[in-house]
Design an enzyme around this catalytic site. Structure first.
Site, PDB file in Angstrom:
ATOM      1  N   ARG A   1     -22.731  50.364 -25.358  1.00  0.00           N
ATOM      2  CA  ARG A   1     -24.094  49.611 -25.710  1.00  0.00           C
ATOM      3  C   ARG A   1     -24.581  49.768 -24.035  1.00  0.00           C
ATOM      4  O   ARG A   1     -25.951  49.289 -24.239  1.00  0.00           O
ATOM      5  CB  ARG A   1     -23.961  48.666 -26.046  1.00  0.00           C
ATOM      6  CG  ARG A   1     -23.363  48.206 -27.524  1.00  0.00           C
ATOM      7  CD  ARG A   1     -22.753  46.726 -28.130  1.00  0.00           C
ATOM      8  NE  ARG A   1     -23.746  45.859 -27.910  1.00  0.00           N
ATOM      9  CZ  ARG A   1     -23.253  44.609 -28.236  1.00  0.00           C
ATOM     10  NH1 ARG A   1     -22.224  43.939 -28.249  1.00  0.00           N
ATOM     11  NH2 ARG A   1     -24.560  43.601 -28.199  1.00  0.00           N
TER      12      ARG A   1
ATOM     13  N   LYS B   1     -31.046  37.208 -25.063  1.00  0.00           N
ATOM     14  CA  LYS B   1     -32.140  37.377 -25.337  1.00  0.00           C
ATOM     15  C   LYS B   1     -32.284  36.417 -26.942  1.00  0.00           C
ATOM     16  O   LYS B   1     -33.713  35.624 -26.836  1.00  0.00           O
ATOM     17  CB  LYS B   1     -32.350  38.927 -26.545  1.00  0.00           C
ATOM     18  CG  LYS B   1     -32.251  39.709 -25.374  1.00  0.00           C
ATOM     19  CD  LYS B   1     -32.942  41.174 -25.007  1.00  0.00           C
ATOM     20  CE  LYS B   1     -31.661  42.106 -26.008  1.00  0.00           C
ATOM     21  NZ  LYS B   1     -30.416  41.833 -25.635  1.00  0.00           N
TER      22      LYS B   1
ATOM     23  N   ARG C   1     -36.831  49.583 -27.756  1.00  0.00           N
ATOM     24  CA  ARG C   1     -35.958  49.629 -27.394  1.00  0.00           C
ATOM     25  C   ARG C   1     -35.394  50.860 -26.660  1.00  0.00           C
ATOM     26  O   ARG C   1     -35.273  51.691 -25.908  1.00  0.00           O
ATOM     27  CB  ARG C   1     -34.060  49.975 -27.698  1.00  0.00           C
ATOM     28  CG  ARG C   1     -33.168  48.652 -27.925  1.00  0.00           C
ATOM     29  CD  ARG C   1     -32.590  48.751 -28.591  1.00  0.00           C
ATOM     30  NE  ARG C   1     -30.579  47.984 -28.577  1.00  0.00           N
ATOM     31  CZ  ARG C   1     -30.521  46.316 -28.805  1.00  0.00           C
ATOM     32  NH1 ARG C   1     -32.130  45.964 -29.700  1.00  0.00           N
ATOM     33  NH2 ARG C   1     -29.432  46.779 -28.797  1.00  0.00           N
TER      34      ARG C   1
ATOM     35  N   ARG D   1     -18.830  39.045 -33.699  1.00  0.00           N
ATOM     36  CA  ARG D   1     -19.202  40.330 -34.109  1.00  0.00           C
ATOM     37  C   ARG D   1     -18.445  41.707 -33.746  1.00  0.00           C
ATOM     38  O   ARG D   1     -18.027  41.786 -32.567  1.00  0.00           O
ATOM     39  CB  ARG D   1     -20.881  40.298 -33.241  1.00  0.00           C
ATOM     40  CG  ARG D   1     -21.794  39.963 -34.340  1.00  0.00           C
ATOM     41  CD  ARG D   1     -23.370  40.256 -33.843  1.00  0.00           C
ATOM     42  NE  ARG D   1     -23.693  41.256 -32.687  1.00  0.00           N
ATOM     43  CZ  ARG D   1     -24.666  41.398 -32.104  1.00  0.00           C
ATOM     44  NH1 ARG D   1     -25.355  40.525 -31.819  1.00  0.00           N
ATOM     45  NH2 ARG D   1     -25.237  42.364 -31.139  1.00  0.00           N
TER      46      ARG D   1
ATOM     47  N   ARG E   1     -18.619  35.883 -27.533  1.00  0.00           N
ATOM     48  CA  ARG E   1     -19.683  34.805 -28.394  1.00  0.00           C
ATOM     49  C   ARG E   1     -19.265  34.953 -29.901  1.00  0.00           C
ATOM     50  O   ARG E   1     -18.085  35.717 -30.464  1.00  0.00           O
ATOM     51  CB  ARG E   1     -21.258  35.366 -28.204  1.00  0.00           C
ATOM     52  CG  ARG E   1     -22.312  35.597 -29.335  1.00  0.00           C
ATOM     53  CD  ARG E   1     -22.843  36.249 -29.974  1.00  0.00           C
ATOM     54  NE  ARG E   1     -22.642  37.983 -29.414  1.00  0.00           N
ATOM     55  CZ  ARG E   1     -23.738  38.850 -29.166  1.00  0.00           C
ATOM     56  NH1 ARG E   1     -25.186  38.097 -29.198  1.00  0.00           N
ATOM     57  NH2 ARG E   1     -23.867  39.795 -29.094  1.00  0.00           N
TER      58      ARG E   1
HETATM   59  P1  AP5 Z   1     -27.166  36.274 -27.101  1.00  0.00           P
HETATM   60  O1  AP5 Z   1     -28.439  35.517 -26.891  1.00  0.00           O
HETATM   61  O2  AP5 Z   1     -26.656  36.616 -28.034  1.00  0.00           O
HETATM   62  O3  AP5 Z   1     -28.078  38.062 -25.854  1.00  0.00           O
HETATM   63  P2  AP5 Z   1     -28.993  39.161 -26.370  1.00  0.00           P
HETATM   64  O4  AP5 Z   1     -29.043  39.209 -25.316  1.00  0.00           O
HETATM   65  O5  AP5 Z   1     -29.070  38.588 -27.683  1.00  0.00           O
HETATM   66  O6  AP5 Z   1     -26.815  40.400 -27.093  1.00  0.00           O
HETATM   67  P3  AP5 Z   1     -27.026  41.000 -28.185  1.00  0.00           P
HETATM   68  O7  AP5 Z   1     -25.785  41.206 -28.167  1.00  0.00           O
HETATM   69  O8  AP5 Z   1     -27.557  39.823 -29.465  1.00  0.00           O
HETATM   70  O9  AP5 Z   1     -28.177  42.197 -27.693  1.00  0.00           O
HETATM   71  P4  AP5 Z   1     -27.959  43.083 -28.725  1.00  0.00           P
HETATM   72  O10 AP5 Z   1     -29.695  43.635 -27.664  1.00  0.00           O
HETATM   73  O11 AP5 Z   1     -27.457  44.174 -28.196  1.00  0.00           O
HETATM   74  O12 AP5 Z   1     -27.943  43.431 -29.933  1.00  0.00           O
HETATM   75  P5  AP5 Z   1     -28.659  43.792 -30.958  1.00  0.00           P
HETATM   76  O13 AP5 Z   1     -28.221  42.482 -32.116  1.00  0.00           O
HETATM   77  O14 AP5 Z   1     -29.707  43.655 -31.026  1.00  0.00           O
HETATM   78  O15 AP5 Z   1     -26.216  35.223 -25.934  1.00  0.00           O
HETATM   79  C1  AP5 Z   1     -24.696  36.298 -25.759  1.00  0.00           C
HETATM   80  C2  AP5 Z   1     -23.711  35.427 -25.540  1.00  0.00           C
HETATM   81  O16 AP5 Z   1     -24.258  34.606 -23.910  1.00  0.00           O
HETATM   82  C3  AP5 Z   1     -23.702  34.342 -26.374  1.00  0.00           C
HETATM   83  O17 AP5 Z   1     -22.394  33.828 -26.134  1.00  0.00           O
HETATM   84  C4  AP5 Z   1     -24.395  32.551 -25.957  1.00  0.00           C
HETATM   85  O18 AP5 Z   1     -23.687  31.837 -25.830  1.00  0.00           O
HETATM   86  C5  AP5 Z   1     -24.115  33.207 -24.292  1.00  0.00           C
HETATM   87  N1  AP5 Z   1     -25.192  32.820 -23.473  1.00  0.00           N
HETATM   88  C6  AP5 Z   1     -27.321  33.004 -23.797  1.00  0.00           C
HETATM   89  N2  AP5 Z   1     -27.868  32.751 -22.810  1.00  0.00           N
HETATM   90  C7  AP5 Z   1     -27.239  32.069 -22.063  1.00  0.00           C
HETATM   91  C8  AP5 Z   1     -27.532  31.758 -20.603  1.00  0.00           C
HETATM   92  N3  AP5 Z   1     -28.460  31.661 -19.962  1.00  0.00           N
HETATM   93  N4  AP5 Z   1     -25.951  30.760 -19.691  1.00  0.00           N
HETATM   94  C9  AP5 Z   1     -24.812  30.892 -20.653  1.00  0.00           C
HETATM   95  N5  AP5 Z   1     -24.177  31.521 -21.381  1.00  0.00           N
HETATM   96  C10 AP5 Z   1     -25.799  32.269 -22.259  1.00  0.00           C
HETATM   97  O19 AP5 Z   1     -28.604  45.030 -31.012  1.00  0.00           O
HETATM   98  C11 AP5 Z   1     -26.726  45.484 -31.871  1.00  0.00           C
HETATM   99  C12 AP5 Z   1     -27.181  47.285 -32.829  1.00  0.00           C
HETATM  100  O20 AP5 Z   1     -27.811  46.903 -33.364  1.00  0.00           O
HETATM  101  C13 AP5 Z   1     -27.094  47.723 -31.206  1.00  0.00           C
HETATM  102  O21 AP5 Z   1     -26.172  48.481 -30.425  1.00  0.00           O
HETATM  103  C14 AP5 Z   1     -28.315  48.764 -32.107  1.00  0.00           C
HETATM  104  O22 AP5 Z   1     -26.870  49.803 -32.828  1.00  0.00           O
HETATM  105  C15 AP5 Z   1     -28.260  48.684 -32.662  1.00  0.00           C
HETATM  106  N6  AP5 Z   1     -29.828  48.035 -32.673  1.00  0.00           N
HETATM  107  C16 AP5 Z   1     -30.939  46.559 -32.673  1.00  0.00           C
HETATM  108  N7  AP5 Z   1     -32.136  46.986 -31.880  1.00  0.00           N
HETATM  109  C17 AP5 Z   1     -31.622  48.409 -32.304  1.00  0.00           C
HETATM  110  C18 AP5 Z   1     -33.380  49.345 -31.868  1.00  0.00           C
HETATM  111  N8  AP5 Z   1     -34.958  48.260 -31.253  1.00  0.00           N
HETATM  112  N9  AP5 Z   1     -33.367  50.908 -31.486  1.00  0.00           N
HETATM  113  C19 AP5 Z   1     -32.178  51.183 -32.631  1.00  0.00           C
HETATM  114  N10 AP5 Z   1     -30.811  50.584 -32.917  1.00  0.00           N
HETATM  115  C20 AP5 Z   1     -31.334  49.208 -32.667  1.00  0.00           C
END
Ligand code: AP5
Length: 215
Positions: A173, A15, A90, A162, A129
């Site tokens: 997660r 994402k 979410r 992270r 990552r």
């Molecule tokens: P990346 O693009 O970083 O993946 P992502 O889907 O953004 O993963 P996140 O871990 O950031 O998502 P998340 O939803 O768990 O975390 P968030 O910060 O929102 O890609 C990952 C890796 O893969 C990278 O190394 C990249 O280079 C590689 N890659 C990507 N695409 C690729 C491809 N096509 N091919 C090959 N490699 C690729 O949330 C973190 C925490 O915050 C949650 O656990 C929760 O506690 C809290 N939180 C956040 N939002 C909310 C909410 N709305 N409600 C409640 N709690 C929340």
């Protein structure tokens, strides 16, 4: 009416990576709830302290504080041209709240790209990552290594892993995603807004597919 794009998918599906590509192509503001929480954690605000206690366990931060934070963020002037939402909503309550807050502003969700990938791919991606300290640029030790190890190509800042990318937190997660967030796939499908994408394809292929549908 503003363009409001909701990026949906499990942790590690790409994402954030897609948001980095699409925000420039579509001239939209990237709003990541995870990044907003991490900013607050870094500044040690009350919200940051609360969020950290959930994030470290891979649990979701409660809906009320998350909704208030995102509502405030998307009401700011830099979101006037449109928003790329990453990580929000979410839960069903967050999706309903988003719908209501957009309605108040005369807007609605334009499209929901849903990026999927199998669990073993998600785990491999999150364990490899590296993220840039200054602006959150995303790298991967194998798939997208920086030119100089440990340094961001874009702004020269330090890269870090992270806290919530530890194996046991990643497993939780993914469990939480399946339980609380995956039901939003049907939520948006029923509203005719979902486009399904294979997140195992190269990032540029995924973004081209999104661009084609969005345009
Ligand atoms: P990346 O693009 O970083 O993946 P992502 O889907 O953004 O993963 P996140 O871990 O950031 O998502 P998340 O939803 O768990 O975390 P968030 O910060 O929102 O890609 C990952 C890796 O893969 C990278 O190394 C990249 O280079 C590689 N890659 C990507 N695409 C690729 C491809 N096509 N091919 C090959 N490699 C690729 O949330 C973190 C925490 O915050 C949650 O656990 C929760 O506690 C809290 N939180 C956040 N939002 C909310 C909410 N709305 N409600 C409640 N709690 C929340």
């Amino acid at each position: 009416m503003r363009k409001i794009i909701v990026l949906l998918g499990p942790p590690g599906a790409g994402k954030g990576t897609q948001a980095e590509i699409l925000r420039d192509q579509l001239k939209l503001t990237h709003v990541s709830s995870g990044d907003l929480f991490r900013e607050n954690v870094g500044k040690q605000t009350e919200l940051g302290k609360l969020a950290k206690s959930y994030m470290d366990r891979g649990e979701l931060v409660p809906d009320d504080v998350t909704i208030a934070m995102v509502k405030d963020r998307i009401s700011r002037p830099d979101c006037d041209n449109g928003v790329l939402l990453d990580g929000f909503p979410r839960t069903a309550a967050q999706a309903d709240a988003l719908c209501a807050m957009l309605e108040d502003l005369g807007d609605k969700v334009s499209v929901v790209p849903y990026i999927s990938a199998p669990a073993e791919v998600l785990i491999e991606r999150l364990s490899g990552r590296w993220t840039c300290r200054a602006a959150g640029h995303i790298y991967h030790i194998k798939n997208k290594p920086p030119r100089v190890p440990g340094i961001c190509d874009e702004d020269g800042s330090e890269l870090y892993q992270r806290d919530d990318d530890k194996a046991e937190t990643v497993a939780n997660r993914i469990r939480v995603y399946l339980d609380k967030t995956a039901p939003l796939i049907d939520y948006y499908k029923q509203r005719g807004l979902l486009i399904e994408l294979d997140g195992t394809l190269p990032p540029e292929t995924v973004s081209q597919q999104i661009m084609t549908k969005v345009e």
